[in-house]
Design a protein around this motif. Structure first.
Motif, PDB file in Angstrom:
ATOM      1  N   ASP A  51       9.275  40.472  36.551  1.00  0.00           N
ATOM      2  CA  ASP A  51      10.555  41.163  36.412  1.00  0.00           C
ATOM      3  C   ASP A  51      11.674  40.120  36.386  1.00  0.00           C
ATOM      4  N   LYS A  52      12.168  39.808  35.190  1.00  0.00           N
ATOM      5  CA  LYS A  52      13.180  38.740  35.077  1.00  0.00           C
ATOM      6  C   LYS A  52      14.607  39.248  35.191  1.00  0.00           C
ATOM      7  N   ILE A 183      21.106  48.367  28.838  1.00  0.00           N
ATOM      8  CA  ILE A 183      20.492  47.227  28.160  1.00  0.00           C
ATOM      9  C   ILE A 183      20.736  46.016  29.056  1.00  0.00           C
ATOM     10  N   SER A 184      19.665  45.328  29.390  1.00  0.00           N
ATOM     11  CA  SER A 184      19.839  44.210  30.303  1.00  0.00           C
ATOM     12  C   SER A 184      19.179  42.958  29.728  1.00  0.00           C
ATOM     13  N   GLY A 185      19.820  41.792  29.934  1.00  0.00           N
ATOM     14  CA  GLY A 185      19.276  40.549  29.385  1.00  0.00           C
ATOM     15  C   GLY A 185      20.162  39.365  29.751  1.00  0.00           C
ATOM     16  N   TYR A 186      20.038  38.287  29.002  1.00  0.00           N
ATOM     17  CA  TYR A 186      20.775  37.055  29.291  1.00  0.00           C
ATOM     18  C   TYR A 186      21.574  36.607  28.064  1.00  0.00           C
ATOM     19  N   SER A 260      16.715  30.450  24.234  1.00  0.00           N
ATOM     20  CA  SER A 260      15.263  30.614  24.411  1.00  0.00           C
ATOM     21  C   SER A 260      14.772  31.900  23.738  1.00  0.00           C
ATOM     22  N   LYS A 261      13.663  31.799  23.015  1.00  0.00           N
ATOM     23  CA  LYS A 261      13.090  32.967  22.323  1.00  0.00           C
ATOM     24  C   LYS A 261      12.302  33.864  23.302  1.00  0.00           C
ATOM     25  N   ASN A 262      12.013  33.303  24.533  1.00  0.00           N
ATOM     26  CA  ASN A 262      11.184  34.070  25.487  1.00  0.00           C
ATOM     27  C   ASN A 262      11.963  35.173  26.191  1.00  0.00           C
ATOM     28  N   ILE A 263      13.309  35.143  26.022  1.00  0.00           N
ATOM     29  CA  ILE A 263      14.116  36.111  26.767  1.00  0.00           C
ATOM     30  C   ILE A 263      14.187  37.429  26.000  1.00  0.00           C
TER      31      ILE A 263
END
Ligand SMILES: Cc1cc2nc3c(=O)[nH]c(=O)nc-3n(C[C@H](O)[C@H](O)[C@H](O)COP(=O)(O)OP(=O)(O)OC[C@H]3O[C@@H](n4cnc5c(N)ncnc54)[C@H](O)[C@@H]3O)c2cc1C
Length: 390
Positions: A51-52, A183-186, A260-263
């Motif tokens: 869970d990031k 919507i959640s992210g970085y 980063s593509k991993n996010i």
């Protein structure tokens, strides 16, 4: 009497391997009030599903976790927040809430979970989901998907917003859809103050920004479903960055897509759930199963932390006088300790949602006028108290 070899007997069983379930397990293991073989944890969470997301933890809850409940947070794992800025459309200035002692901290959920570690042989862990439940006068039974039967004096159910145990044990609740999507992210960013959290209220959405590391922030974007429904190819990053860069153009804060593509983005519908009486025979709900609120003030997990503290208090009181942990008086005591705080936070966050959702121009002017007045008075301490916890 022949004992069913698939049946095991416990004093307390915790259901759920999310933040609340793990915190409850950690607090009960460290309290030593339940013998090792008498505490059971049903944790089906897969270690690979990390869970990031990040959580804002109130300063008071953070201090209690550290000092009273043995949680060992390393300084490098969290960011301290000393300022909260509340922004509104057409504002002159934001409402600034500064607290020299700190409003709280920001920590990534998977790191928080790692910090709640305890020896796994100090309790019994089952890896299979609960499929059904029933109860008699002295016990509740949980039937797991692998066929095992858990017999326990008390179930503490931390099985989340869509709780199956809440449904199976017929606990009533009010469910209210807010017609927004979370919507959640970085994002990467330049010139963002790393000690401040920001909440921005726009015409079609609210954006919460939390500093995460140098030049990177975590966002929680609450967007009106009407906007999403109009456009099936909605470009989340482009739309968010457009709104933020426009809003902060004067301050030269610049947002860009993460390198980063991993996010990955996390996208959820948001419903408010209010559970008036979060218990039934030999079961109490904790965490999101007991209350789901809008994330605009970052208080959802904070309520869950307080649930865990109060459950421990009730179990310690019961143990002192040799009372069975699942007795109805223990469950009522838990509800009495929690009910006002949960009602208050649910009411405040839902009211803020509707006040800011309206965004009629006269209402918006009124909000900005009120912010200017509040900024100059001690009334704004109310917001500080809300952010710091009780
Ligand atoms: C975008 C976003 C940002 C947020 N930010 C903040 C913040 O800054 N601060 C804050 O305080 N709160 C915040 N919150 C709220 C917070 O994340 C939640 O309150 C918290 O994660 C709830 O944890 P939980 O363990 O109660 O539920 P969940 O995380 O939903 O966990 C439920 C667990 O139960 C398990 N389970 C379900 N059914 C069964 C079954 N039948 N048998 C066994 N196990 C089962 C699941 O596998 C899971 O492990 C935020 C929420 C969102 C959506």
């Amino acid at each position: 009497m022949i004992k069913n070899k698939n049946e095991e007997n416990y004093d307390v069983t915790i259901v759920g391997g999310g933040l609340t379930g793990k915190l409850m397990a950690s607090i009960l293991v460290n309290s030593n009030i339940i013998a090792k073989k008498k505490l059971c944890w049903i944790d089906t969470d897969n270690k690979s599903s990390i869970d990031k997301r990040v959580s804002f933890i109130n300063y008071n809850n953070f201090l209690k976790l550290k000092k009273n409940y043995g949680c060992n947070f390393l300084n490098k794992n969290y960011m301290k927040i000393s300022k909260i800025e509340i922004h509104n459309m057409n504002e002159k200035n934001p409402l600034n809430l500064e607290d020299k002692n700190g409003h709280g901290i920001i920590i990534r959920n998977d790191i928080l979970k790692e910090n709640l570690n305890f020896p796994e042989n100090d309790l019994v862990i089952h890896k299979s989901k609960v499929a059904s439940t029933n109860c008699d006068q002295l016990h509740r039974y949980l039937i797991l998907e692998d066929g095992k039967k858990v017999k326990t004096s008390l179930v503490l159910s931390a099985d989340g917003n869509s709780s199956l145990l809440r449904k199976l044990s017929k606990i009533n609740y009010i469910n209210h859809a807010l017609n927004h999507t979370i919507i959640s992210g970085y994002l990467n960013c330049k010139n963002f103050d790393m000690f401040s959290a920001k909440q921005i209220f726009l015409k079609d959405s609210f954006i919460g920004l939390l500093p995460y590391s140098k030049n990177m922030i975590n966002f929680v974007w609450s967007l009106d479903n009407g906007i999403l429904n109009k456009n099936s190819k909605f470009k989340y990053y482009n739309e968010l960055i457009k709104r933020l860069n426009y809003f902060f153009s004067q301050e030269n804060i610049i947002f860009i897509s993460p390198k980063s593509k991993n996010i990955k983005l996390q996208i959820y519908p948001i419903n408010v759930k209010y559970v008036k009486k979060p218990f039934q025979k030999r079961i109490a709900l904790i965490g999101d199963a007991a209350h789901t609120i809008h994330p605009l003030a970052g208080q959802g997990f904070n309520l869950s932390i307080e649930d865990c503290f109060d459950v421990l208090k009730c179990l310690q009181n019961a143990k002192k006088i040799g009372k069975d942990f699942g007795e109805v008086s223990v469950l009522k005591e838990y509800n009495n300790l929690r009910k006002y705080r949960i009602k208050f936070i649910t009411l405040v966050t839902t009211s803020l949602f509707y006040i800011f959702k309206k965004q009629k121009s006269y209402l918006n002017k009124l909000i900005n006028f009120s912010f200017e007045k509040i900024d100059k008075t001690s009334f704004k301490n109310i917001f500080k108290i809300l952010a710091r916890g009780y």
